[in-house]
Design an enzyme around this catalytic site. Structure first.
Site, PDB file in Angstrom:
ATOM      1  N   CYS A  59     -10.914 -13.552   5.972  1.00 23.71           N
ATOM      2  CA  CYS A  59     -10.917 -12.894   4.973  1.00 23.71           C
ATOM      3  C   CYS A  59     -11.711 -11.543   4.860  1.00 23.71           C
ATOM      4  O   CYS A  59     -11.161 -10.603   4.308  1.00 23.71           O
ATOM      5  CB  CYS A  59     -11.500 -13.830   3.813  1.00 23.71           C
ATOM      6  SG  CYS A  59     -11.560 -13.074   2.144  1.00 23.71           S
TER       7      CYS A  59
ATOM      8  N   TYR B 233       3.889 -14.305   1.778  1.00 25.77           N
ATOM      9  CA  TYR B 233       3.035 -13.309   1.178  1.00 25.77           C
ATOM     10  C   TYR B 233       2.243 -12.210   1.993  1.00 25.77           C
ATOM     11  O   TYR B 233       2.087 -11.170   1.616  1.00 25.77           O
ATOM     12  CB  TYR B 233       2.018 -14.079   0.373  1.00 25.77           C
ATOM     13  CG  TYR B 233       0.827 -14.545   1.244  1.00 25.77           C
ATOM     14  CD1 TYR B 233      -0.367 -13.987   1.391  1.00 25.77           C
ATOM     15  CD2 TYR B 233       1.028 -15.914   1.570  1.00 25.77           C
ATOM     16  CE1 TYR B 233      -1.292 -14.627   1.988  1.00 25.77           C
ATOM     17  CE2 TYR B 233      -0.294 -16.670   2.219  1.00 25.77           C
ATOM     18  CZ  TYR B 233      -1.242 -15.956   2.555  1.00 25.77           C
ATOM     19  OH  TYR B 233      -2.200 -16.356   3.257  1.00 25.77           O
TER      20      TYR B 233
ATOM     21  N   GLU C 253       3.333  -8.391   1.135  1.00 23.89           N
ATOM     22  CA  GLU C 253       2.139  -7.480   0.705  1.00 23.89           C
ATOM     23  C   GLU C 253       1.914  -6.434   1.737  1.00 23.89           C
ATOM     24  O   GLU C 253       1.836  -5.149   1.002  1.00 23.89           O
ATOM     25  CB  GLU C 253       0.921  -8.173   0.787  1.00 23.89           C
ATOM     26  CG  GLU C 253       0.732  -9.544  -0.307  1.00 23.89           C
ATOM     27  CD  GLU C 253      -0.658 -10.399  -0.153  1.00 23.89           C
ATOM     28  OE1 GLU C 253      -1.204 -10.985  -1.083  1.00 23.89           O
ATOM     29  OE2 GLU C 253      -1.052 -10.433   1.150  1.00 23.89           O
TER      30      GLU C 253
ATOM     31  N   LYS D 214      -7.419  -5.765   3.178  1.00 24.14           N
ATOM     32  CA  LYS D 214      -5.993  -5.724   2.614  1.00 24.14           C
ATOM     33  C   LYS D 214      -5.826  -5.263   1.245  1.00 24.14           C
ATOM     34  O   LYS D 214      -5.164  -4.576   0.750  1.00 24.14           O
ATOM     35  CB  LYS D 214      -5.210  -7.269   2.732  1.00 24.14           C
ATOM     36  CG  LYS D 214      -4.002  -7.377   2.024  1.00 24.14           C
ATOM     37  CD  LYS D 214      -3.224  -8.873   1.872  1.00 24.14           C
ATOM     38  CE  LYS D 214      -4.280  -9.398   0.906  1.00 24.14           C
ATOM     39  NZ  LYS D 214      -4.004 -10.650   0.638  1.00 24.14           N
TER      40      LYS D 214
ATOM     41  N   GLU E 241      -0.572 -11.109 -23.871  1.00 21.60           N
ATOM     42  CA  GLU E 241      -0.262 -11.704 -25.199  1.00 21.60           C
ATOM     43  C   GLU E 241       1.075 -12.632 -25.049  1.00 21.60           C
ATOM     44  O   GLU E 241       1.227 -13.573 -26.068  1.00 21.60           O
ATOM     45  CB  GLU E 241      -0.236 -10.687 -26.305  1.00 21.60           C
ATOM     46  CG  GLU E 241       0.896  -9.778 -26.307  1.00 21.60           C
ATOM     47  CD  GLU E 241       0.850  -8.854 -27.551  1.00 21.60           C
ATOM     48  OE1 GLU E 241       0.917  -9.232 -28.572  1.00 21.60           O
ATOM     49  OE2 GLU E 241       0.687  -7.595 -27.213  1.00 21.60           O
TER      50      GLU E 241
ATOM     51  N   HIS F 269      -3.721  -7.932 -28.738  1.00 24.54           N
ATOM     52  CA  HIS F 269      -2.521  -6.937 -28.964  1.00 24.54           C
ATOM     53  C   HIS F 269      -3.150  -5.485 -28.809  1.00 24.54           C
ATOM     54  O   HIS F 269      -4.291  -5.126 -29.288  1.00 24.54           O
ATOM     55  CB  HIS F 269      -1.975  -7.172 -30.133  1.00 24.54           C
ATOM     56  CG  HIS F 269      -0.754  -6.057 -30.516  1.00 24.54           C
ATOM     57  ND1 HIS F 269       0.547  -6.357 -29.702  1.00 24.54           N
ATOM     58  CD2 HIS F 269      -0.743  -5.042 -31.091  1.00 24.54           C
ATOM     59  CE1 HIS F 269       1.274  -5.442 -30.145  1.00 24.54           C
ATOM     60  NE2 HIS F 269       0.544  -4.641 -30.870  1.00 24.54           N
TER      61      HIS F 269
ATOM     62  N   CYS G  32      -8.211 -10.906   3.471  1.00 26.98           N
ATOM     63  CA  CYS G  32      -8.246 -10.447   1.811  1.00 26.98           C
ATOM     64  C   CYS G  32      -9.066  -9.091   1.716  1.00 26.98           C
ATOM     65  O   CYS G  32      -8.261  -8.229   0.718  1.00 26.98           O
ATOM     66  CB  CYS G  32      -9.119 -11.458   1.274  1.00 26.98           C
ATOM     67  SG  CYS G  32      -9.064 -13.047   1.706  1.00 26.98           S
TER      68      CYS G  32
END
Length: 452
Positions: free
Chosen positions: A43, A178, A182, A51, A440, A435, A48
């Site tokens: 990681c 992924y 990515e 990246k 939302e 909002h 992670c």
């Protein structure tokens, strides 16, 4: 029998360091740890963190056009790879130092060398030193693998892509998971001509069909040449280029070819087989719900067990191990309803069941909306986002939530709390919308778009 340590950890990644720190710092255990590479593991050093920093860097290329559309008088330029990469290396060095200090400050004795298991209570370091421990924890992680084919030695993996001497002009990324997806977005955003091969019918296999279809469509709109149903037959070196012959009959040249087609657990040559520790089909260490192997004194956590290969999961497994072994509180690892972010461009956040999984399990309602977000639409962009809920017809519980949008990872962390708590669609409906924000829509969708 007395031991040198209460616990010896093999592996200095996120899971191993967390288990060592908590066992020593919070429970007073005498702990040793061995790491043959860099502290921080996949990681921090090869995954992670670097990246995500590369994702941040790559996204600036799209911001220039948006800023101009909003009236800003700025001009696009090229990424200075040397500047970025220099700062990246410095940051990773800083983080590794933090991991080392965490161990030192909590009284963990660490060794910068490989360790193997000799017997249920003994480890041997690369220099021949042997240490005994009441408990041994294997946290050696995993590694990317490249399949064997003519010219496969010319490919790099996600390990090496962080250390490119210069930014290539063109790259082929092979894989549809992924990691591949990515890095396709990263390279494309950094100005590299990017091609992605995937042998399957759609990228991101195993995730929600509608979500991954939108991601692939948007990646193509962003300029990535995504070729589905395509694989590499052979690769040859031609000067500074790599010639790739593909199964679709094409031949192209690339500066760099990166493979992201799978990972393997780092469980080989640790001495486990001689002790009767079971290995699975992929080579993973087989453990029970408490991360215990068939040898009672030996445990394993993280990617080496190939359960859910995510850093926060490895950390949770390490914490559960300490609860079980050092606090006398047997704690099974909870692998259910784990929120996940995939840093494709567009970003993807997901928790719970996909529409396909939900429909296979029970009758469901699907609430979904896809639209152009305000920020991009005002700038004349065509990008679309997706908000989607999978709801049980019987219990009204939200079984899954899927978001394809900028900041989807941030949104899914919060939505994941509600889904983990067992919130119903009506609980979402009772929540007042914020909002104007994209999220939302998660609480304003009143009618299902379909049932299954």
């Amino acid at each position: 029998m007395s031991f040198d340590y209460d616990l010896f950890v093999i592996g200095g990644g996120s899971g191993g360091v967390r288990a060592a720190r908590v066992a020593a710092g919070e429970n007073g255990a005498k702990v040793g740890l061995a790491e043959e590479d860099r502290y921080g593991g996949t990681c921090v050093i090869r995954g992670c963190v670097p990246k995500k920093l590369m994702v941040f860097a790559s996204e600036f290329s799209g911001m220039v056009g948006d800023a101009q559309a909003y009236g800003w008088d700025i001009q696009a330029g090229a990424l200075n790879w040397d500047t970025f990469h220099g700062k990246l290396v410095t940051e990773l060095d800083r983080l590794e130092g933090i991991y080392r200090n965490i161990l030192k400050n909590n009284g963990v004795e660490s060794s910068d060398q490989r360790a193997t298991v000799v017997d249920p209570h003994t480890v041997e370091l690369a220099d021949g030193t042997r240490k005994t421990a009441k408990h041994i924890l294997i946290a050696t992680g995993g590694r990317p693998v490249v399949p064997e084919f003519p010219g496969s030695d010319l490919a790099i993996t996600s390990n090496e892509i962080f250390h490119l001497e210069k930014l290539p002009q063109s790259i082929l990324i092979v894989g549809g998971g992924y990691i591949a997806s990515e890095f396709a977005g990263i390279m494309n955003g950094m100005g590299v001509k990017t091609t992605q091969f995937y042998r399957g019918a759609q990228i991101l296999r195993g995730f929600d069909e509608e979500a991954r279809g939108l991601i692939c469509e948007e990646m193509r709109q962003n300029g990535i040449d995504v070729r589905l149903g395509t694989n590499v037959l052979e690769m040859t070196k031609e000067g500074d280029k790599i010639r790739v012959k593909a199964t679709d009959g094409t031949e192209d040249q690339f500066d760099v070819v990166m493979y992201a087609t799978g990972r393997a657990p780092n469980a080989d040559n640790l001495g486990l087989e001689a002790l009767g520790v079971e290995r699975g089909r992929k080579g993973e260490i087989v453990v029970d719900e408490y991360s215990q192997t068939g040898v009672p004194s030996i445990y394993a956590i993280g990617d080496v067990t190939d359960r859910v290969n995510l850093t926060p999961v490895a950390i949770r497994e390490g914490m559960a191990f300490v609860e079980t072994v050092f606090k006398g509180n047997p704690t099974p690892v909870d692998h259910e309803l784990i929120p996940t972010a995939i840093f494709t461009q567009p970003e993807f956040g997901t928790v719970g069941l996909s529409e396909e999984e939900g429909a296979a399990q029970e009758p469901i309602e699907v609430y979904a909306t896809s639209f152009k977000p305000m920020q991009k639409a005002f700038a004349g962009g065509t990008q679309r986002v997706l908000m989607k809920l999978i709801v049980s017809q019987a219990t009204r519980k939200v079984l899954g939530c899927h978001i394809v949008a900028p900041g989807a990872g941030e949104m899914i962390q919060l939505a994941g709390i509600a889904v983990k708590m067992g919130a119903t669609k009506e609980d979402f409906d009772r929540t007042v919308a914020v909002h104007p924000v994209m999220a939302e829509e998660l609480v304003t969708m009143r009618q299902p778009v379909r049932t299954a």
